[in-house]
Design an enzyme around this catalytic site. Structure first.
Site, short mmCIF file in Angstrom:
data_model
loop_
_atom_site.label_atom_id
_atom_site.label_comp_id
_atom_site.label_asym_id
_atom_site.label_seq_id
_atom_site.Cartn_x
_atom_site.Cartn_y
_atom_site.Cartn_z
N SER A 115 54.04 67.12 50.62
CA SER A 115 54.11 68.28 49.85
C SER A 115 53.52 69.01 48.22
O SER A 115 53.01 67.84 47.93
CB SER A 115 56.04 68.87 49.75
N LEU B 6 52.33 63.18 41.10
CA LEU B 6 52.09 61.97 41.61
C LEU B 6 50.61 61.56 41.51
O LEU B 6 49.93 60.63 41.71
CB LEU B 6 52.93 61.31 43.02
N ILE C 84 54.04 69.71 45.43
CA ILE C 84 54.30 70.14 44.57
C ILE C 84 54.69 68.09 43.88
O ILE C 84 54.08 67.49 43.22
CB ILE C 84 55.75 70.67 43.38
N CYS C 85 54.41 67.56 44.97
CA CYS C 85 54.93 66.01 44.71
C CYS C 85 53.06 65.22 45.02
O CYS C 85 53.35 64.40 44.56
CB CYS C 85 55.59 65.90 45.84
N THR C 86 52.67 66.31 45.58
CA THR C 86 51.03 65.57 45.71
C THR C 86 50.72 65.53 44.15
O THR C 86 50.38 64.19 43.32
CB THR C 86 50.43 66.11 46.46
#
Length: 151
Positions: free
Chosen positions: A42, A49, A44-46
């Protein structure tokens, strides 16, 4: 209820992207940053991280082990790790679904995924810093840097 500084960190054992169990208690003696995220692949998660990946030396020089956890299955996390080149542990809280996220107070029970919660755990297993962001709001790298300075 979400954990707060001063709370003991709940112990857990979760598989990494190779299926190898990672046991938090085995990391006693060194601090760990536990980063919960909703979904692999996704936006924002990418972004979050990748930012951690690109600044991993700050965590390593502070002696902090980074553990990123989602309710995604191991196979999805492995594919994402390979695609993005993450050199830190991605752990699957898939089954029993969200058990660790629930213990840390960051499981969205309605949607079945972890919220964006981060917990800096000291060498004795005590939470020293914590942040949980609302849905759709990314975490700030500067907040991590401030927390690292306290450890």
């Amino acid at each position: 209820m979400t954990l707060r500084p001063g709370d003991p960190a709940p112990d857990f054992t979760l598989p990494d992207t190779h299926g190898t169990p990672v046991h938090l208690a085995d990391l006693r003696g060194e601090p760990a940053l536990v980063v919960f995220f909703p979904f692999a692949f996704s936006g924002i998660c990418t972004g979050e991280l990748c930012e951690l990946r690109d600044n991993i030396e700050e965590f390593e020089s502070a002696g902090v082990r980074l553990l990123a956890i989602s309710t995604d299955p191991v196979f999805a996390l492995k594919a994402w790790q390979q695609q993005e080149g993450y050199g830190f542990d991605l752990l699957s809280d898939f089954w029993p679904h969200g058990q660790v996220a629930r213990a840390y107070g960051v499981l969205d029970e309605e949607r079945g995924h972890a919220l964006r919660g981060s917990f800096l755990i000291d060498a004795d297993g005590v939470v020293r810093w914590a942040v949980v962001n609302p849905r759709g709001q990314r975490r700030d790298l500067e907040a991590y840097r401030t927390a690292l300075a306290q450890i």
